[in-house]
Design a protein around this motif. Structure first.
Motif, PDB file in Angstrom:
ATOM      1  N   UNK A  87      61.320  11.714  64.629  1.00 45.98           N
ATOM      2  CA  UNK A  87      61.805  11.237  65.930  1.00 45.98           C
ATOM      3  C   UNK A  87      62.486   9.890  65.788  1.00 45.98           C
ATOM      4  N   UNK A  88      63.421   9.826  64.852  1.00 46.49           N
ATOM      5  CA  UNK A  88      64.062   8.543  64.568  1.00 46.49           C
ATOM      6  C   UNK A  88      65.477   8.442  65.139  1.00 46.49           C
ATOM      7  N   UNK A  89      65.889   9.462  65.904  1.00 48.95           N
ATOM      8  CA  UNK A  89      67.151   9.356  66.654  1.00 48.95           C
ATOM      9  C   UNK A  89      66.881   9.786  68.101  1.00 48.95           C
ATOM     10  N   UNK A 137      68.653  17.943  59.834  1.00 46.51           N
ATOM     11  CA  UNK A 137      67.672  16.895  59.540  1.00 46.51           C
ATOM     12  C   UNK A 137      68.261  15.798  58.665  1.00 46.51           C
ATOM     13  N   UNK A 138      69.028  16.202  57.669  1.00 42.56           N
ATOM     14  CA  UNK A 138      69.622  15.225  56.761  1.00 42.56           C
ATOM     15  C   UNK A 138      70.626  14.328  57.471  1.00 42.56           C
ATOM     16  N   UNK A 139      71.411  14.934  58.354  1.00 42.60           N
ATOM     17  CA  UNK A 139      72.398  14.147  59.096  1.00 42.60           C
ATOM     18  C   UNK A 139      71.715  13.188  60.067  1.00 42.60           C
ATOM     19  N   UNK A 140      70.603  13.651  60.658  1.00 45.96           N
ATOM     20  CA  UNK A 140      69.850  12.769  61.556  1.00 45.96           C
ATOM     21  C   UNK A 140      69.266  11.582  60.783  1.00 45.96           C
ATOM     22  N   UNK A 145      69.244   5.794  59.683  1.00 47.42           N
ATOM     23  CA  UNK A 145      69.477   4.671  58.767  1.00 47.42           C
ATOM     24  C   UNK A 145      70.630   3.803  59.264  1.00 47.42           C
ATOM     25  N   UNK A 146      71.703   4.474  59.670  1.00 46.50           N
ATOM     26  CA  UNK A 146      72.896   3.744  60.114  1.00 46.50           C
ATOM     27  C   UNK A 146      72.601   2.940  61.371  1.00 46.50           C
TER      28      UNK A 146
END
Ligand SMILES: Nc1ncnc2c1ncn2[C@@H]1O[C@H](COP(=O)(O)OP(=O)(O)O)[C@@H](O)[C@H]1O
Ligand SMILES: [Mg+2]
Length: 235
Positions: A87-89, A137-140, A145-146
């Motif tokens: 849940x980081x985005x 998931x990888x794109x999220x 990070x960004x």
């Protein structure tokens, strides 16, 4: 004096003491990885350092300023950002809006900050007007990070950056982290299950087990230690 110094950190949840006096240092521009078994307290340590849970005792010093009792948002304001494992985005916001949220403390988000994020992860430029929740998931993970980097922190804490990535993308993620450190001079403290790969790009590492420090050394030293290999890296 290191950039981050956690000393004798005791913390946990409710009555359950999880961290029994943990020490961690991160130097300027270092990549440091914490490895250890499931349930060792790695994520708990990140949360205690960042101020999401209280330190029951011990101290956390960041850039020579004690931040032990600061709240997470105050710690962020000091230049220490955190990327949780899940849940980081914000799934219902677009990619671009997520990046704007990352910079929320900074009143004037500059176009060049977006450009830096998009240059690093071109897929984010392509998808900037799409909802973050529609991405893989990888794109999220790249977006999370960004977003953290939008504030130009001097240290980011990243909990399991390779979690949920297809195996052939795991090395890419670690290469990206090295690139981020090299280009932005941001130090990185990460927790990782892919211990071998993470330690191989790390300046230093720690093994945490049952809420205590077990081993520490350069990434190479931990990879070469027979004990560490046998007990923690699967032989
Ligand atoms: N929110 C929580 N409430 C209660 N106990 C928790 C919570 N989060 C983690 N724990 C417990 O704390 C211990 C350490 O968990 P964690 O820090 O997530 O370990 P790791 O990240 O090393 O796998 C585990 O026993 C876990 O069950
Ligand atoms: Mg964890």
């Amino acid at each position: 004096m290191p950039l981050l110094e956690a000393r004798d950190v005791v913390s946990g949840y409710g009555d359950a003491e999880i961290l029994h006096g943990v020490d961690i240092d991160v130097g300027e521009e270092e990549i440091v990885t914490i490895v250890g078994p499931n349930g060792a307290g790695k994520s708990t340590l990140m949360k205690a350092v960042y101020g999401l849970i209280d330190c029951w005792s011990g101290t956390v010093t960041f850039e020579e300023r004690e931040v032990t009792d600061l709240r997470a948002d105050e710690v962020t304001g000091q230049g220490l950002c955190y990327v949780p494992q899940r849940e980081n985005v914000f799934p219902n916001l677009t990619v671009r809006e997520n990046l704007e949220m990352g910079a929320y403390i900074d009143a004037d988000v500059r176009e060049e900050d977006f450009r830096a994020a998009f240059d690093r992860f071109p897929v984010l430029r392509e998808r900037q007007h799409q909802k973050a929740g529609a991405m893989s998931g990888g794109q999220q993970q790249m977006l999370a990070l960004s977003s953290a980097l939008m504030l130009d922190p001097s240290l980011i804490l990243v909990d399991e950056p390779s979690a949920g990535l297809a195996p052939d993308l795991v090395d890419d993620m670690f290469d990206q982290l090295v690139g981020i450190r090299d280009e932005t001079e941001t130090a990185i403290l990460m927790v990782e299950q892919n211990a071998q790969q993470a330690l191989s790009v790390s300046d230093r590492g720690y093994v945490l087990d049952m809420g205590e420090n077990r081993y520490e050394g350069t990434g190479q030293e931990l990879l070469e230690s027979e004990e560490v290999r046998e007990l923690y890296l699967g032989g």
